[in-house]
Structure formats: structure tokens, C-alpha cells
Design a protein around this motif. Structure first.
Motif, PDB file in Angstrom:
ATOM      1  N   SER A  30      23.269  24.554  48.596  1.00  0.00           N
ATOM      2  CA  SER A  30      22.404  23.651  48.736  1.00  0.00           C
ATOM      3  C   SER A  30      22.917  22.765  48.631  1.00  0.00           C
ATOM      4  CB  SER A  30      21.329  23.569  46.896  1.00  0.00           C
ATOM      5  OG  SER A  30      23.175  23.587  46.073  1.00  0.00           O
ATOM      6  N   SER A  31      24.435  22.929  49.165  1.00  0.00           N
ATOM      7  CA  SER A  31      25.827  21.910  49.478  1.00  0.00           C
ATOM      8  C   SER A  31      25.544  21.291  50.859  1.00  0.00           C
ATOM      9  CB  SER A  31      27.512  22.178  48.724  1.00  0.00           C
ATOM     10  OG  SER A  31      27.541  23.589  49.914  1.00  0.00           O
ATOM     11  N   ASP A  32      25.731  20.295  51.285  1.00  0.00           N
ATOM     12  CA  ASP A  32      25.509  20.041  52.686  1.00  0.00           C
ATOM     13  C   ASP A  32      26.759  20.179  53.290  1.00  0.00           C
ATOM     14  OD1 ASP A  32      24.254  17.603  51.749  1.00  0.00           O
ATOM     15  OD2 ASP A  32      25.414  16.159  52.361  1.00  0.00           O
ATOM     16  N   ILE A  33      28.237  21.106  53.068  1.00  0.00           N
ATOM     17  CA  ILE A  33      28.758  22.282  53.810  1.00  0.00           C
ATOM     18  C   ILE A  33      28.249  23.573  53.833  1.00  0.00           C
ATOM     19  CG2 ILE A  33      30.823  23.296  52.671  1.00  0.00           C
ATOM     20  CD1 ILE A  33      31.865  21.353  51.469  1.00  0.00           C
ATOM     21  N   ARG A  69      14.419  17.934  48.943  1.00  0.00           N
ATOM     22  CA  ARG A  69      14.789  19.254  48.832  1.00  0.00           C
ATOM     23  C   ARG A  69      14.971  20.036  47.653  1.00  0.00           C
ATOM     24  NH1 ARG A  69      18.933  21.338  51.563  1.00  0.00           N
ATOM     25  NH2 ARG A  69      19.054  19.497  52.548  1.00  0.00           N
ATOM     26  N   ARG A  70      16.225  18.811  47.519  1.00  0.00           N
ATOM     27  CA  ARG A  70      17.009  19.555  46.049  1.00  0.00           C
ATOM     28  C   ARG A  70      16.881  19.612  44.636  1.00  0.00           C
ATOM     29  NH1 ARG A  70      22.483  15.899  48.712  1.00  0.00           N
ATOM     30  NH2 ARG A  70      23.435  17.686  50.450  1.00  0.00           N
ATOM     31  N   ILE A  71      15.521  18.660  44.827  1.00  0.00           N
ATOM     32  CA  ILE A  71      14.703  18.644  43.167  1.00  0.00           C
ATOM     33  C   ILE A  71      14.932  20.167  42.990  1.00  0.00           C
ATOM     34  CG2 ILE A  71      12.707  17.829  41.885  1.00  0.00           C
ATOM     35  CD1 ILE A  71      13.223  15.698  43.206  1.00  0.00           C
ATOM     36  N   GLY A  72      14.020  20.562  43.467  1.00  0.00           N
ATOM     37  CA  GLY A  72      13.632  21.928  43.544  1.00  0.00           C
ATOM     38  C   GLY A  72      15.242  23.201  43.774  1.00  0.00           C
ATOM     39  N   SER A  73      15.653  23.041  44.498  1.00  0.00           N
ATOM     40  CA  SER A  73      17.218  23.946  44.645  1.00  0.00           C
ATOM     41  C   SER A  73      18.124  23.918  43.525  1.00  0.00           C
ATOM     42  CB  SER A  73      16.968  23.688  45.695  1.00  0.00           C
ATOM     43  OG  SER A  73      17.791  22.717  45.855  1.00  0.00           O
ATOM     44  N   ASN A  74      17.953  22.491  43.423  1.00  0.00           N
ATOM     45  CA  ASN A  74      19.710  22.015  42.718  1.00  0.00           C
ATOM     46  C   ASN A  74      20.129  20.862  42.775  1.00  0.00           C
ATOM     47  OD1 ASN A  74      22.313  21.700  41.319  1.00  0.00           O
ATOM     48  ND2 ASN A  74      23.692  23.289  43.033  1.00  0.00           N
ATOM     49  N   ARG A  85      22.677  17.722  42.844  1.00  0.00           N
ATOM     50  CA  ARG A  85      23.511  17.793  43.891  1.00  0.00           C
ATOM     51  C   ARG A  85      22.625  16.319  44.683  1.00  0.00           C
ATOM     52  NH1 ARG A  85      27.668  18.216  44.335  1.00  0.00           N
ATOM     53  NH2 ARG A  85      27.120  20.588  43.403  1.00  0.00           N
ATOM     54  N   VAL A  86      21.365  15.550  43.475  1.00  0.00           N
ATOM     55  CA  VAL A  86      21.040  14.876  44.172  1.00  0.00           C
ATOM     56  C   VAL A  86      22.259  13.615  43.694  1.00  0.00           C
ATOM     57  CG1 VAL A  86      18.994  13.477  43.340  1.00  0.00           C
ATOM     58  CG2 VAL A  86      18.883  15.518  43.986  1.00  0.00           C
ATOM     59  N   LEU A  87      22.403  13.273  42.435  1.00  0.00           N
ATOM     60  CA  LEU A  87      23.295  12.126  42.499  1.00  0.00           C
ATOM     61  C   LEU A  87      24.814  12.181  43.259  1.00  0.00           C
ATOM     62  CD1 LEU A  87      24.132  13.916  38.549  1.00  0.00           C
ATOM     63  CD2 LEU A  87      22.201  11.860  39.386  1.00  0.00           C
ATOM     64  N   ASP A  88      24.771  13.005  43.948  1.00  0.00           N
ATOM     65  CA  ASP A  88      25.743  13.493  45.137  1.00  0.00           C
ATOM     66  C   ASP A  88      25.588  12.343  46.226  1.00  0.00           C
ATOM     67  OD1 ASP A  88      28.295  13.997  46.177  1.00  0.00           O
ATOM     68  OD2 ASP A  88      28.258  15.273  46.809  1.00  0.00           O
ATOM     69  N   CYS A  89      24.180  12.470  46.789  1.00  0.00           N
ATOM     70  CA  CYS A  89      23.902  12.070  47.692  1.00  0.00           C
ATOM     71  C   CYS A  89      24.755   9.965  47.793  1.00  0.00           C
ATOM     72  CB  CYS A  89      22.080  10.698  47.417  1.00  0.00           C
ATOM     73  SG  CYS A  89      21.370  11.103  48.746  1.00  0.00           S
ATOM     74  N   LYS A  90      24.738   9.964  49.108  1.00  0.00           N
ATOM     75  CA  LYS A  90      25.677   9.018  49.769  1.00  0.00           C
ATOM     76  C   LYS A  90      24.382   7.550  49.861  1.00  0.00           C
ATOM     77  CE  LYS A  90      29.322  10.526  49.212  1.00  0.00           C
ATOM     78  NZ  LYS A  90      28.999  11.889  48.067  1.00  0.00           N
ATOM     79  N   VAL A 137      29.841  13.813  41.029  1.00  0.00           N
ATOM     80  CA  VAL A 137      29.864  15.125  40.923  1.00  0.00           C
ATOM     81  C   VAL A 137      30.370  16.894  41.702  1.00  0.00           C
ATOM     82  CG1 VAL A 137      27.485  15.521  39.220  1.00  0.00           C
ATOM     83  CG2 VAL A 137      27.147  15.382  42.287  1.00  0.00           C
ATOM     84  N   ARG A 138      31.002  15.890  42.536  1.00  0.00           N
ATOM     85  CA  ARG A 138      31.585  16.486  43.339  1.00  0.00           C
ATOM     86  C   ARG A 138      30.435  17.080  44.703  1.00  0.00           C
ATOM     87  NH1 ARG A 138      35.463  15.196  45.413  1.00  0.00           N
ATOM     88  NH2 ARG A 138      37.036  17.055  45.729  1.00  0.00           N
ATOM     89  N   GLY A 139      31.098  17.546  45.457  1.00  0.00           N
ATOM     90  CA  GLY A 139      30.403  18.026  46.969  1.00  0.00           C
ATOM     91  C   GLY A 139      30.359  19.638  46.835  1.00  0.00           C
ATOM     92  N   LEU A 140      30.685  20.181  45.269  1.00  0.00           N
ATOM     93  CA  LEU A 140      31.290  22.001  45.572  1.00  0.00           C
ATOM     94  C   LEU A 140      30.088  22.059  44.016  1.00  0.00           C
ATOM     95  CD1 LEU A 140      34.224  21.680  46.199  1.00  0.00           C
ATOM     96  CD2 LEU A 140      32.807  22.304  47.963  1.00  0.00           C
ATOM     97  N   ASP A 141      29.295  23.630  44.222  1.00  0.00           N
ATOM     98  CA  ASP A 141      28.523  24.025  42.806  1.00  0.00           C
ATOM     99  C   ASP A 141      29.525  24.227  42.167  1.00  0.00           C
ATOM    100  OD1 ASP A 141      26.102  22.568  44.091  1.00  0.00           O
ATOM    101  OD2 ASP A 141      25.272  24.829  44.460  1.00  0.00           O
ATOM    102  N   TYR A 142      31.264  24.771  42.349  1.00  0.00           N
ATOM    103  CA  TYR A 142      31.241  24.991  41.224  1.00  0.00           C
ATOM    104  C   TYR A 142      31.873  24.686  40.232  1.00  0.00           C
ATOM    105  CZ  TYR A 142      35.047  24.563  45.032  1.00  0.00           C
ATOM    106  OH  TYR A 142      36.472  23.959  45.700  1.00  0.00           O
ATOM    107  N   TYR A 143      31.468  23.485  40.372  1.00  0.00           N
ATOM    108  CA  TYR A 143      32.573  22.844  38.749  1.00  0.00           C
ATOM    109  C   TYR A 143      31.556  22.927  37.700  1.00  0.00           C
ATOM    110  CZ  TYR A 143      36.405  20.527  42.241  1.00  0.00           C
ATOM    111  OH  TYR A 143      36.942  20.907  43.318  1.00  0.00           O
TER     112      TYR A 143
END
Length: 403
Positions: free
Chosen positions: A56-59, A194-199, A202-207, A254-260
């Protein structure tokens, strides 16, 4: 003429000096903290980043240079450094060793995104990864090390920190966040919906500025931490306070990566435009396990080298090395033996053409040499060289083997 690809940049002249200075400074400090060098491949299996960085990350969803190689393998150019280091750590079975492991690295990363100031499609990072230490003291030490690197480079910064919790406090927080986001979904951007259902995190990282204004009122994870995470975060802030390291708690960081998990941080600068993050990192205690290793606590960071290139205060140039020149054609060949010998101990610039005195002095000045060493007709006949120290202005004539 063939130009470089968009978002790719040659590194030459003054910029290469800055790049080298940054890497050497960061490397020296990392070694002082007990880190050893690691090199991982630029090309990796795509699955590595999907499992670590997150689908779900932009990367992963938008930016990776991903393709099928001639063997039919799904591969990509590495978009960040941590996942490759963790894969290497597991592959070498270091997760089964009792000792703690610390690595530093630097090199190119690749993301297909819109190039802008400080952000390229091929960019470089310096990073460190520490494995096997669960204590928040290691988080503090990592932050201290980055602070020391930036201070050594003459770069000002602001530090932002947050806690992303753990597997105990994150699930109930996600439920609260989803409820909030669902109520405001009509005003959120397409990516956030889209991220509400997946992660949802990640919404908190939206620019998107509209989304950011709505998220001001969102539930804050830092207010819903379990006792252990809350104690760690309070200890971290206490350590930073005691060390007089100024920081700001950013509850949406939250940073842009899921592993934190747990500690997350960014170093930011207001001197590089809208892309203000110059370094970032945090704790990722589950990533080794996600990549099939034994559960291993870990924490790390990366510095964006291009982000800080213009901010670096370079040390004053000092004259260095020797400039060798001949003032008669017959003396040119004599210079090579001298150059070979002196290059064992210092930098040597060798001029192949016979020139006049003034031309040689200008040449020595252009390369910022400390010493000018010349052979003319008299020196050739006497087995001597004329030497001038361009700092002290002292000059003398000595035997070839004595200078």
C-alpha cells in the motif's frame, strides 16, 4: 549528443567533492559508534520490497523500477536500503548469532517519481542498521549519531519524533482511526479512500493539504499507547531532554514504509524547499521475522545525500601535494621516477610538457599544490630539483633524493 535520463544526474567536479565529504564524514562517525560496512545488490527480487515496505506504500504501488529479467524473474532496482540489509542479515544467518550486529552503507536508490529539487529518480543514501538491541537507549543513540553527523557537516535541523506503537496498541487504534476516516471519506483524496481498507495508518502520511487539515482532528496513536510503548516513548523524550537535543512530537509522523513500529523520527530542514526531510528512520522489530528470520529487534535510519548537498559547509581548502614540472624537454623523463616515489606518500600532479617558470607556477596554483618541484637545465646537470613551499614561500635547491 545523448543526455542523461530524466531524474538521473552526473556527479562531477564540486558536487563530487561534496558527495565524498558527506560520505567520509558520516562513515567516520558511524565507525566510532561501532558500525561496519555492508554492501548489498542494487537489483533485488520485487517480493522483498512488497513484503517489507508494503503493497500500500507509494514506493511499491507507484514508484519502483520493476521489470521481468531475461530469466523470467520479477525484479526491481532497490528503492530504499533497509530491506536489502535485512535480507542479507537473514541470508547470512546472522539472526542466529548471539552478538549484536551494526552495519552502515551508502549507495544509489531508485524511485520513479517527479524530479524536483533534492529529489531525483536515482538518488543516494547513507544509512545505518542496528540489529539485536531492543532498548530505547539504542533509538536515542541512533538519533544522537545523526545529530553528530549533521553538526559535523554544518547543517542545521529540526527533529520530529513519534511512536507507532506495537502489536498490542496498534489494532485498537486502527479501529478508531478507520471509524474517523470513514466518517470523513467523502472529503479525503482518492489515495486515502483506497488506503482506508488496505492500510489506514498510511492515510496519516498523505501530503494532500485538504487531507492534512482533516487529519488534525484524527485519533492520535501516541494517546493510545500500551504501557510498554508509552514508557519507552517517555524515556526517549527524557534522554533527548537531558542531551539538550530539541525535538517536536508530530503525532501524524508515520514514515513512508510499513515496517516501522514504536519509535519513528525525521530530521527536517527549512532550507531545501517543500521536500524538508533530510533524514529519517525508526524501529522495525518485526521486519527480520517478516523476511523469514528469527525475531530480532532492530532500528536504523537513512540520510538523503542529494537532499543535503547544498546545505553542507565544506572545510576550507588547504594546499596539498606536489606539482612536478620540467623546464627543458630533456628533463621530462626524469620526473616519472620522482612522481612514482612520491605518490607512495602524497598527491602528485605531473606535467608532461616542458614549460616556462610562470606557466608551471600557474599550473601548481590551479591544482592547489603545496609544493612546486621543477627541473631545469642546471638541475638536470647537477642531479637536483628546485622546490618551493607555496604556503611558507620558502624555496631551495636540493638533491633529487633529499626533498
Amino acid at each position: 549528443m545523448i543526455n542523461p535520463l530524466r531524474g538521473m544526474k552526473d556527479l562531477t567536479f564540486e558536487e563530487s567533492e561534496r558527495f565524498t565529504h558527506i560520505v567520509e564524514t558520516a562513515t567516520t562517525i558511524a565507525k566510532h559508534y561501532g558500525y561496519g560496512y555492508i554492501e548489498t545488490p542494487i537489483l533485488e527480487e520485487t517480493a522483498l520490497f512488497k513484503r517489507s515496505v508494503g503493497d500500500s506504500s507509494d514506493i511499491v504501488s507507484k514508484e519502483m523500477y520493476q521489470f521481468e529479467d531475461k530469466g523470467g524473474n520479477d525484479v526491481c532496482m532497490r528503492p530504499e536500503g533497509t530491506a536489502g540489509v535485512v535480507r542479507s542479515f537473514v541470508h547470512a544467518k546472522l539472526d542466529r548469532q548471539p552478538m549484536k550486529q551494526k552495519f552502515y552503507y551508502y549507495g544509489p536508490m531508485f524511485r520513479y517519481e517527479r524530479p524536483q529539487k533534492g529529489r531525483l529518480r536515482e538518488f543516494h543514501q547513507f544509512g545505518c542498521e542496528s540489529f539485536g538491541e531492543a532498548s530505547v537507549y539504542e533509538d536515542f543513540t541512533i538519533i544522537t549519531m545523526i545529530s553528530q553527523i549533521f553538526e559535523a557537516l554544518g547543517i542545521g535541523f529540526d527533529l520530529q519524533i513519534n511512536s507507532l506503537g506495537c502489536t498490542t496498541c496498534m489494532p485498537p487504534y486502527k479501529q478508531n482511526l478507520v471509524s474517523f476516516l470513514t466518517d470523513t471519506k467523502e472529503e479525503l483524496c482518492e489515495d486515502c479512500n483506497r488506503r482506508i481498507g488496505s492500510n489506514p495508518i498510511r492515510v496519516l502520511d498523505c501530503k494532500n493539504k485538504t487531507c492534512q487539515s482533516l487529519l488534525v482532528n484524527s485519533p492520535k496513536l501516541i494517546e493510545n499507547l500500551c504501557d510498554a510503548c508509552d514508557a519507552d516513548f517517555k524515556q526517549l523524550t527524557k534522554l533527548l531532554d537531558n542531551a539538550s537535543i530539541t525535538y517536536e512530537v508530530d503525532t501524524n509522523l508515520v514514515r513512508g514504509l510499513d515496517y516501522y513500529n514504536k519509535t519513528a523520527f525525521e530530521f527536517v530542514s527549512n532550507d531545501i524547499g517543500s521536500q524538508s526531510a533530510i533524514a529519517g528512520g525508526g524501529r522495525y522489530d518485526k521486519l527480520v521475522e517478516f523476511l523469514d528470520g528469527k525475531p530480532t529487534p532492530a532500528v536504523g535510519f537513512a540520510i538523503g545525500i542529494e537532499r543535503i548537498m547544498e546545505l553542507v559547509k565544506m572545510p576550507e581548502l588547504t594546499r596539498e601535494g606536489i606539482y612536478l614540472g620540467a623546464m627543458t624537454e630533456e628533463a621530462v623523463e626524469k620526473l616519472f621516477a620522482i612522481a612514482t616515489d612520491k605518490r607512495k606518500e602524497t598527491k602528485v600532479t605531473l606535467e608532461y610538457s616542458s614549460k616556462g617558470f610562470k606557466s608551471h607556477m600557474k599550473g601548481a596554483d590551479k591544482v592547489n599544490a603545496r609544493y612546486v618541484v621543477l627541473i631545469g637545465e642546471d638541475e638536470l646537470a647537477n642531479g637536483t630539483v628546485w622546490v618551493k613551499d607555496l604556503e611558507s614561500k620558502e624555496e631551495k635547491t636540493v638533491l633529487v633524493g633529499e626533498f
